[in-house]
Design an enzyme around this catalytic site. Structure first.
Site, PDB file in Angstrom:
ATOM      1  N   GLY A 162     -71.929  42.877  78.655  1.00 13.18           N
ATOM      2  CA  GLY A 162     -72.140  41.549  79.199  1.00 13.18           C
ATOM      3  C   GLY A 162     -71.107  41.215  80.265  1.00 13.18           C
ATOM      4  O   GLY A 162     -71.442  40.766  81.353  1.00 13.18           O
TER       5      GLY A 162
ATOM      6  N   SER B 227     -73.415  46.355  73.900  1.00 11.69           N
ATOM      7  CA  SER B 227     -72.181  45.827  73.330  1.00 11.69           C
ATOM      8  C   SER B 227     -71.696  44.658  74.174  1.00 11.69           C
ATOM      9  O   SER B 227     -72.142  44.458  75.290  1.00 11.69           O
ATOM     10  CB  SER B 227     -71.117  46.919  73.311  1.00 11.69           C
ATOM     11  OG  SER B 227     -70.555  47.065  74.600  1.00 11.69           O
ATOM     12  N   LYS B 228     -70.779  43.900  73.605  1.00  7.02           N
ATOM     13  CA  LYS B 228     -70.318  42.709  74.318  1.00  7.02           C
ATOM     14  C   LYS B 228     -69.647  43.065  75.641  1.00  7.02           C
ATOM     15  O   LYS B 228     -69.650  42.282  76.569  1.00  7.02           O
ATOM     16  CB  LYS B 228     -69.375  41.893  73.439  1.00  7.02           C
ATOM     17  CG  LYS B 228     -68.105  42.624  73.054  1.00  7.02           C
ATOM     18  CD  LYS B 228     -67.150  41.693  72.326  1.00  7.02           C
ATOM     19  CE  LYS B 228     -65.858  42.420  72.015  1.00  7.02           C
ATOM     20  NZ  LYS B 228     -64.811  41.547  71.533  1.00  7.02           N
ATOM     21  N   ARG B 229     -69.107  44.266  75.703  1.00  4.25           N
ATOM     22  CA  ARG B 229     -68.478  44.695  76.955  1.00  4.25           C
ATOM     23  C   ARG B 229     -69.481  44.805  78.107  1.00  4.25           C
ATOM     24  O   ARG B 229     -69.144  44.597  79.261  1.00  4.25           O
ATOM     25  CB  ARG B 229     -67.786  46.045  76.770  1.00  4.25           C
ATOM     26  CG  ARG B 229     -66.604  45.995  75.827  1.00  4.25           C
ATOM     27  CD  ARG B 229     -65.627  47.124  76.110  1.00  4.25           C
ATOM     28  NE  ARG B 229     -64.272  46.754  75.732  1.00  4.25           N
ATOM     29  CZ  ARG B 229     -63.408  46.204  76.577  1.00  4.25           C
ATOM     30  NH1 ARG B 229     -63.763  45.979  77.834  1.00  4.25           N
ATOM     31  NH2 ARG B 229     -62.195  45.911  76.176  1.00  4.25           N
TER      32      ARG B 229
END
Length: 509
Positions: free
Chosen positions: A264, A260-262
């Site tokens: 990153g 998920s973008k989290r």
RNA sequence: GGCCGGUUCGUCUAUCGGCUAGGACAUCUCCCUUUCACGGAGGAAAGACGGGUUCGAUUCCCGUACCGGCUACCA
């Protein structure tokens, strides 16, 4: 004769484009082009609550950057418009009505609040063949009551009526046969209270209407496939259903679950294709493009995440990928994202790229970073000299700025400890020698440097590092005489003089 | 919980019954390099477990374990 291959990528414009989504684009594109087919981009914006301004434009920009242009889309046109589901709203209703008439779907009048309450009180509540008899719908209400509610425009949804104990299945291009029992599947909503279809109805209707022959989507869609299979059966004939392939997920490099973008933000790598700023929160999620990836490398990396051609080749151009891609060779299991490997691909692509193509993207990047690039030939020479040591595009800033401007910081501490009068003398003479030189190339510069060292009874190794620091500012960069050659006589001598003066004041002070 | 999917070095993967299990990233050692890299050579490192089938299983089948996905009027 076989039908022309038509595939689609169908994103929901709700935010940035995750690399998993981008990989789905890639596989769609490769499959289409491999089979001389068409790649369609369809916007699935049926959830009006999740509309995010700019998200659609962003998706097109990502595809453009990667060079994966659709053959048909909102932007590219095509014979199956509109390509935005919100603009096709009226289409879906008739199919839902048809299903209700045929007894394969029904109206449900339960309010969202009632359902929420139900889920709170009944553990694992599902609106299904087990529970629909106790709910408020056209199956439990008598005909008059239903007609009355309908006439009064009471908000309601249309749900599929899952049959009892039937096996539905299909052959997945990647996984082979997959089967489900309809008793296990709940009565999914087909048409929402606002008149919009859900994904389940829309994807089937549009894949049919747009004559999609092969459909690729993430593995997370596997559990809802029985709903889609039934809809194909009921509406368009199972023989017209596209072939399906459910792609493995891209997983977190550490822990568990899908990327998920989290992750990153947490682990320090990009997850989106390009930078994305959430218009509501202002939160920025990093993208591969801005981090300094070459699109060729990004695509190459994505293609190899879950696919390989069976050989040991790892570097592929897009043409090679199109030629060699086959969906059957896609791996079944999810893959953990490995940023180190992604960077390796980029480094390889930088090393293989021509100076001319690099120059095009690098020049604006350097100028933007405050490097005064005023000479294209010099820039090309510099790129040639340093590209082996750049993994990401921004590395070129540090690696080549000293060609264009004298270093802002000079790492004098690396010279000082071993500095003495003798070396000071050597460099003073070097300035003289270089000043007289008529042939300004790296061989001559190195020769005269070594001759002078020998004459001064000084080891070349003792003065090479100081020279590098004078010209570059630090302990990095290509061969020092190559640098001097590019800098030219005047600039080289100036930089030596400058550092020398710094050192002599140190010596005296 | 239920349903579905998956399981080879730390990571990405090759192998479609014969394996001394191959490659790449990362890691370690050495060489090259009077900087940092590039490059070159080498090392360590894997078939979740238990049953079958078979002359022979990483490969086929079944169970178990573990991992993941789904279980919204989101896609």
């Amino acid at each position: 004769m076989n039908k022309k291959v038509r595939v689609r990528f169908a994103p929901s414009p709700t935010g940035g484009l995750h690399i998993g989504g981008m990989r789905t684009v890639l596989f769609n594109y490769l499959f289409a082009k491999h089979n001389n087919g068409d790649f369609i981009l369809r916007i699935e914006d049926t959830d009006q609550n999740r509309f995010v301004p700019g998200a659609e434009e962003y998706i097109f920009e990502c595809l453009k950057w990667c060079g994966l242009e659709p053959d048909e889309s909102v932007l590219h046109g095509g014979g199956y418009a509109p390509y935005r589901q919100s603009e096709r709203k009226e289409l879906y209703k008739q199919y839902a009505e048809q299903l209700v008439k045929e007894g394969k779907a029904y109206y449900a009048f339960d309010t969202p609040a009632e359902l929420e309450e139900k889920r709170k009180t009944v553990p694992n509540f599902q609106y299904s063949q087990l529970t629909r008899s106790e709910m408020k719908n056209s199956l439990t209400l008598d005909e008059d009551a239903v007609q009355k509610l309908l006439a009064e425009n009471i908000p309601h949804v249309t749900r599929i009526k899952m049959p009892h104990d039937e096996t539905v299945g299909f052959v997945d291009m990647i996984r082979g046969a997959v089967n489900f029992n309809t008793s296990q599947v709940d009565d999914k909503v087909l048409l929402k209270a606002d008149g919009m279809p859900t994904y389940h109805l829309a994807v089937v209707v549009d894949d049919y209407l747009m004559k999609i022959t092969h459909a690729f989507r993430g593995e997370e869609w596997l559990p809802s496939s029985p709903v889609h299979i039934l809809l194909w059966q009921y509406l368009f004939g199972i023989e017209n259903m596209p072939e399906w392939a459910h792609l493995p997920l891209i997983l977190k490099p550490d822990g568990k679950g899908k990327l998920s973008k989290r992750d990153g933000d947490r682990l320090g790598f990009p997850v989106f294709t390009m930078n994305w700023t959430d218009p509501k929160t202002g939160e920025l999620t990093a993208g591969f493009r801005e981090r300094g990836f070459l699109p060729e490398a990004f695509i190459n990396f994505l293609a190899l995440l879950g696919w390989n051609d069976g050989s040991e080749q790892e570097i592929f151009t897009i043409e090679e990928l199109i030629k060699k891609f086959s969906i059957e060779r896609v791996h079944k299991a999810g893959a953990k994202f490995d940023y180190e490997k992604a960077k390796w691909f980029n480094h390889e692509w930088i090393k293989r790229s021509t100076v001319n193509s690099l120059q095009l993207t690098l020049k604006p990047l350097l100028i933007n970073a405050g490097v005064e690039v005023n000479d294209d030939e010099k820039l090309k020479t510099a790129i040639e000299l340093v590209k082996d040591r750049c993994t990401l595009l921004p590395d070129f800033v540090q690696q080549s700025s000293f060609f264009f401007q004298s270093p802002k910081e000079i790492d004098i501490n690396s010279i000082k400890p071993k500095w003495n009068e003798h070396k000071q003398q050597f460099f003073a003479e070097l300035i003289h020698v270089y000043g007289l030189s008529t042939l300004w190339n790296h061989e001559e510069l190195e020769n005269s440097f070594k001759e002078l060292a020998a004459a001064s009874q000084i080891k070349p190794g003792d003065v090479l590092l100081p020279l590098r620091i004078m010209l570059v500012g630090g302990k990095f960069g290509p061969h020092v005489f190559n640098i001097a050659e590019v800098l030219g006589k005047k600039e080289t001598i100036n930089r030596i003089k400058h550092t020398l003066s710094l050192l002599s004041s140190e010596l005296n002070g």
